[in-house]
Scaffold this motif. Structure first.
Motif, PDB file in Angstrom:
ATOM      1  N   CYS A  15      -0.629  -0.262 -12.739  1.00  0.00           N
ATOM      2  CA  CYS A  15      -1.318  -1.532 -12.503  1.00  0.00           C
ATOM      3  C   CYS A  15      -0.284  -2.661 -12.546  1.00  0.00           C
ATOM      4  CB  CYS A  15      -2.374  -1.727 -13.593  1.00  0.00           C
ATOM      5  SG  CYS A  15      -3.059  -3.386 -13.664  1.00  0.00           S
ATOM      6  N   TYR A  22      -3.064   4.054 -12.948  1.00  0.00           N
ATOM      7  CA  TYR A  22      -4.447   4.189 -12.471  1.00  0.00           C
ATOM      8  C   TYR A  22      -4.946   5.607 -12.748  1.00  0.00           C
ATOM      9  CZ  TYR A  22      -3.677  -0.203 -10.067  1.00  0.00           C
ATOM     10  OH  TYR A  22      -3.397  -1.507  -9.788  1.00  0.00           O
ATOM     11  N   ILE A  27     -10.002   5.508  -8.317  1.00  0.00           N
ATOM     12  CA  ILE A  27      -9.363   5.240  -7.035  1.00  0.00           C
ATOM     13  C   ILE A  27     -10.322   5.631  -5.911  1.00  0.00           C
ATOM     14  CG2 ILE A  27      -7.437   5.863  -5.516  1.00  0.00           C
ATOM     15  CD1 ILE A  27      -5.885   6.497  -8.203  1.00  0.00           C
ATOM     16  N   SER A  28     -10.568   4.703  -5.010  1.00  0.00           N
ATOM     17  CA  SER A  28     -11.427   5.000  -3.856  1.00  0.00           C
ATOM     18  C   SER A  28     -10.598   4.902  -2.591  1.00  0.00           C
ATOM     19  CB  SER A  28     -12.562   3.980  -3.737  1.00  0.00           C
ATOM     20  OG  SER A  28     -13.147   3.725  -4.963  1.00  0.00           O
ATOM     21  N   LEU A  30     -10.563   3.970   1.103  1.00  0.00           N
ATOM     22  CA  LEU A  30     -11.386   3.152   1.998  1.00  0.00           C
ATOM     23  C   LEU A  30     -11.309   3.669   3.432  1.00  0.00           C
ATOM     24  CD1 LEU A  30     -10.367  -0.351   0.586  1.00  0.00           C
ATOM     25  CD2 LEU A  30     -12.366   1.012  -0.017  1.00  0.00           C
ATOM     26  N   TYR A  38      -5.726   3.115   3.245  1.00  0.00           N
ATOM     27  CA  TYR A  38      -6.194   1.941   2.508  1.00  0.00           C
ATOM     28  C   TYR A  38      -6.987   2.437   1.312  1.00  0.00           C
ATOM     29  CZ  TYR A  38      -5.021  -0.342   6.858  1.00  0.00           C
ATOM     30  OH  TYR A  38      -4.357  -0.777   7.962  1.00  0.00           O
ATOM     31  N   ARG A  40      -8.614   1.450  -2.831  1.00  0.00           N
ATOM     32  CA  ARG A  40      -8.975   0.476  -3.846  1.00  0.00           C
ATOM     33  C   ARG A  40      -8.805   1.166  -5.190  1.00  0.00           C
ATOM     34  NH1 ARG A  40     -14.523  -1.284  -2.630  1.00  0.00           N
ATOM     35  NH2 ARG A  40     -15.023   0.736  -3.470  1.00  0.00           N
ATOM     36  N   LEU A  42      -9.074   0.635  -9.470  1.00  0.00           N
ATOM     37  CA  LEU A  42      -9.548  -0.192 -10.585  1.00  0.00           C
ATOM     38  C   LEU A  42      -8.790   0.245 -11.830  1.00  0.00           C
ATOM     39  CD1 LEU A  42     -11.744  -2.259 -11.622  1.00  0.00           C
ATOM     40  CD2 LEU A  42     -13.066  -0.239 -12.267  1.00  0.00           C
ATOM     41  N   GLN A  49      -9.014  -5.117 -10.186  1.00  0.00           N
ATOM     42  CA  GLN A  49      -9.174  -4.304  -8.988  1.00  0.00           C
ATOM     43  C   GLN A  49      -8.054  -4.648  -8.012  1.00  0.00           C
ATOM     44  OE1 GLN A  49     -13.122  -2.892  -7.488  1.00  0.00           O
ATOM     45  NE2 GLN A  49     -12.734  -4.577  -6.109  1.00  0.00           N
ATOM     46  N   CYS A  50      -7.510  -3.637  -7.408  1.00  0.00           N
ATOM     47  CA  CYS A  50      -6.356  -3.830  -6.540  1.00  0.00           C
ATOM     48  C   CYS A  50      -6.601  -3.122  -5.211  1.00  0.00           C
ATOM     49  CB  CYS A  50      -5.144  -3.232  -7.242  1.00  0.00           C
ATOM     50  SG  CYS A  50      -3.643  -3.346  -6.310  1.00  0.00           S
ATOM     51  N   LEU A  51      -6.273  -3.795  -4.134  1.00  0.00           N
ATOM     52  CA  LEU A  51      -6.327  -3.154  -2.826  1.00  0.00           C
ATOM     53  C   LEU A  51      -4.917  -2.723  -2.460  1.00  0.00           C
ATOM     54  CD1 LEU A  51      -8.703  -5.569  -0.926  1.00  0.00           C
ATOM     55  CD2 LEU A  51      -9.239  -3.298  -1.783  1.00  0.00           C
ATOM     56  N   THR A  66       1.494  -3.796  -1.488  1.00  0.00           N
ATOM     57  CA  THR A  66       0.459  -4.682  -1.992  1.00  0.00           C
ATOM     58  C   THR A  66       0.811  -6.068  -1.496  1.00  0.00           C
ATOM     59  OG1 THR A  66      -0.702  -5.580  -3.890  1.00  0.00           O
ATOM     60  CG2 THR A  66       1.609  -4.965  -4.227  1.00  0.00           C
TER      61      THR A  66
END
Ligand SMILES: [Zn+2]
Length: 112
Positions: A15, A22, A27-28, A30, A38, A40, A42, A49-51, A66
């Motif tokens: 992070c 993480y 972790i998702s 996208l 891509y 996301r 948390l 939250q980070c993209l 980033t």
């Protein structure tokens, strides 16, 4: 490439706010276009939250991108989580925006 492996790769990075790694469950994915993924993430420690965008190629270590500088990470550290209203505000702003994208990013706009 397998999504579980992508998540495990992302889980090895830290992070930008608190330095905690993480967790795979936070972790998702996208979506992806060829080797550009891509995601996301948390942070389980500070809930930031980070993209992320990651260039993942079979034969190379992933490169992470980033869009935040260290100064921006500092600035956003104490800001609360994004709410549905924030997203709606941005949606309305962009819907009504008449201009080009370079102009959008060259001007400061107020948050109220
Ligand atoms: Zn954190």
């Amino acid at each position: 490439m397998e999504e579980g492996l992508i998540k495990r790769l992302i889980a090895s990075i830290k992070c930008g706010i608190c330095g905690q790694c993480y967790e795979v469950d936070n972790i998702s994915i996208l979506g992806h276009r060829q080797s550009l993924w891509y995601l996301r993430a948390l942070c389980s420690a500070c809930h930031t939250q980070c993209l992320l965008a990651a260039v993942i190629k079979e034969d190379r270590l992933p490169e992470f991108i980033t869009d935040l500088t260290n100064a921006e990470l500092d600035k956003f550290r104490d800001i609360g989580v994004l709410t549905a209203d924030d997203v709606l505000d941005m949606h309305n702003f962009l819907r009504d925006f008449r201009g080009d994208v370079p102009r959008l990013f060259s001007q400061e706009f107020s948050t109220n």
